[in-house]
Design an enzyme around this catalytic site. Structure first.
Site, PDB file in Angstrom:
ATOM      1  N   ALA A 106     -10.888  37.562 -24.591  1.00 58.13           N
ATOM      2  CA  ALA A 106     -11.962  37.651 -25.619  1.00 58.13           C
ATOM      3  C   ALA A 106     -13.468  37.443 -24.670  1.00 58.13           C
ATOM      4  O   ALA A 106     -13.530  37.308 -23.477  1.00 58.13           O
ATOM      5  CB  ALA A 106     -11.998  36.263 -26.331  1.00 58.13           C
ATOM      6  N   LYS A 107     -14.318  37.795 -25.399  1.00 58.17           N
ATOM      7  CA  LYS A 107     -15.803  37.837 -24.725  1.00 58.17           C
ATOM      8  C   LYS A 107     -16.758  37.470 -25.860  1.00 58.17           C
ATOM      9  O   LYS A 107     -16.556  37.920 -27.064  1.00 58.17           O
ATOM     10  CB  LYS A 107     -16.106  38.900 -24.091  1.00 58.17           C
ATOM     11  CG  LYS A 107     -17.259  38.745 -22.931  1.00 58.17           C
ATOM     12  CD  LYS A 107     -16.560  38.184 -21.704  1.00 58.17           C
ATOM     13  CE  LYS A 107     -17.647  37.857 -20.808  1.00 58.17           C
ATOM     14  NZ  LYS A 107     -17.006  37.291 -19.338  1.00 58.17           N
ATOM     15  N   GLY A 108     -17.742  37.018 -25.687  1.00 60.66           N
ATOM     16  CA  GLY A 108     -18.822  36.934 -26.537  1.00 60.66           C
ATOM     17  C   GLY A 108     -20.163  36.853 -26.137  1.00 60.66           C
ATOM     18  O   GLY A 108     -20.439  36.874 -24.907  1.00 60.66           O
TER      19      GLY A 108
END
Ligand code: NAD
Length: 417
Positions: A106-108
């Site tokens: 995931a990444k944000g």
């Protein structure tokens, strides 16, 4: 440098596709492994200290969560966009699979320059972003961590916001927290220790002695600065270091303590009296055994690769080598330990923090250090063996290993419904 540049996500997708082809993945299964599961875009309105309202954009991407909850940092930078976050999330899927920890990718991020913001403004941006992407976050679903321009303080605000919304302390929802609220011993410096383990293993495999070997490091930040100490403690000579303000060179080796003292006083390696100032562009052409990019992405292009003075490159930074440079490095016999393996010590320490938070039991520093060493050493061995078996460079081997492991989990779980 090539003039035609594909987007970050297109480049990441091409790497995943070629890994899927290399391991002979069924084309349908490959789609599940390559495409992101979900991309959430949120508005992040916040009030400036002078009362004005501003609106930012933020994202959280789950790339593949077959192997476990999504794991990946949150970046505050003006250049953040959905495309970049998707690429970074896919790299996290592969990285977590390469070190074989039970996380997906995931990444944000928020498209913002945090430097002009006051502490209060930064806190309001963080809390509103956490509220916006909150439905995706949970210790069993998606666990963020610090990334570019975010730190333990930002993680503490994020953890508090989710805990307030849910009405219960939820330390396992984010890693890289301060020790006092569920952080882990050994999280600080874990990436640098993982890089060091990869350096030792690579030199051992190549039969190159560490004692007296020369190293150059680009970047003197959270990763680069501890590396000067760690590599020197192995008997290596760190002969040159650069940061955003300059570069210094001493063929006899830089004194780690004196350099650290100098940067604490001045904020930069530039002007260090016990070394000669050099043009930062020259850093990678210095003749040496090891080059460690530990600053920005995209710094080794085809021209830099053609003049690189090192025999081994260990990628501490994310994406420091452009795709165009890989064949040049390979043709010159330069061994590259790729980012998805080399800098995975950080996410491995994050896994340990998450496990401690969920178990409600803190591990001693030596337990964290030994488990980190073992995890990194096993990941290195698996990648090295894959490289020998497939007769490909370590980057392709690591990608193949990661994609194979993600595909195995995806296949075992089957296609819902
Ligand atoms: P940081 O912000 O603490 O340090 C970055 C360093 O790079 C600074 O010394 C800065 O002056 C230097 N720098 C910036 N521009 C430069 C330039 N043009 N030339 C030379 N030096 C320059 O960042 P960090 O946490 O040390 O991260 C460095 C790299 O490692 C990034 O690519 C990051 O994505 C990657 N990484 C970090 C971690 C971690 O645990 N911090 C984990 C995995 C990957």
């Amino acid at each position: 440098m090539s003039t035609e540049r594909v987007s970050a996500w297109e480049a990441a997708r091409e790497r995943l596709e070629s890994a899927a082809r290399l391991v002979g993945l069924d084309p349908g299964l490959a789609l599940l492994v390559i495409e992101p599961e979900r991309v959430l875009e949120v508005s992040v309105p916040f009030r400036r200290d002078d009362g004005r309202i501003e609106l930012l954009k933020g994202w959280r991407v789950h790339h593949n969560t077959s192997r476990g909850p999504g794991k990946g940092g949150i970046r505050f930078h003006p250049a953040v966009n959905a495309d970049e976050v998707k690429a970074l999330a896919s790299e996290m899927s592969v990285k977590c699979a390469v070190v074989d920890i039970p996380f997906g990718g995931a990444k944000g991020g928020v498209a913002v320059d945090p430097r002009p913001l006051s502490a209060g403004e930064l806190e309001r941006v963080t809390r509103r972003y956490a509220f916006g992407v909150g439905p995706l976050l949970d210790p069993d679903r998606d666990v963020p961590a610090p990334d570019v321009n975010t730190d333990a303080r930002v993680m503490a605000w994020l953890m508090d916001t989710i805990s307030m919304i849910r009405g219960r302390a939820t330390p396992g929802v984010v890693t890289g927290k301060p020790l006092a609220i569920g952080g882990s011993h050994g999280h600080v410096g874990a990436t640098s220790r993982g890089v060091t383990i990869c350096v030792q293993a690579t030199f051992a495999e190549l039969g190159m002695p560490l004692a007296g070997a020369r190293a150059v490091i680009q970047g003197y930040g959270k990763v680069g600065a501890p590396l000067v100490y760690l590599l020197s403690s192995l008997g290596m000579r760190v002969v040159a270091v650069s940061d955003v303000d300059g570069a210094v060179h001493n063929p006899a080796g830089l004194d780690p303590a004196a350099l650290s003292q100098h940067t604490e006083q001045t904020g930069s390696v530039a002007g260090f009296a016990l070394a000669e100032a050099i043009d930062p562009q020259e850093l990678f052409s210095i003749e040496c055994e090891l080059a460690v990019p530990a600053a920005l992405g995209g710094v080794i292009d085809a021209a830099t690769a053609a003049s690189l003075g090192a025999k081994v490159v260990v990628e501490a930074a994310n994406g420091p080598t452009l795709p165009e440079a890989d064949p040049v490095l390979a043709s010159r016999g330069i061994v590259v330990v790729p980012d998805v393996l080399a800098n995975a010590g950080g996410v491995t320490a994050s896994y340990f923090e998450w496990a401690q938070d969920r178990g409600g039991y803190a591990w001693e520093a030596d337990v964290v250090a030994e488990r980190l060493r073992r995890t990194m050493a096993q990941a290195f061995d698996a990648t090295w063996r894959q490289s020998q078996a497939l007769k490909v460079p370590l980057r392709e081997a690591a990608m193949a290993l990661g994609v194979e492991r993600i595909a195995e989990a995806t296949q075992l779980r089957g296609l819902f419904p």
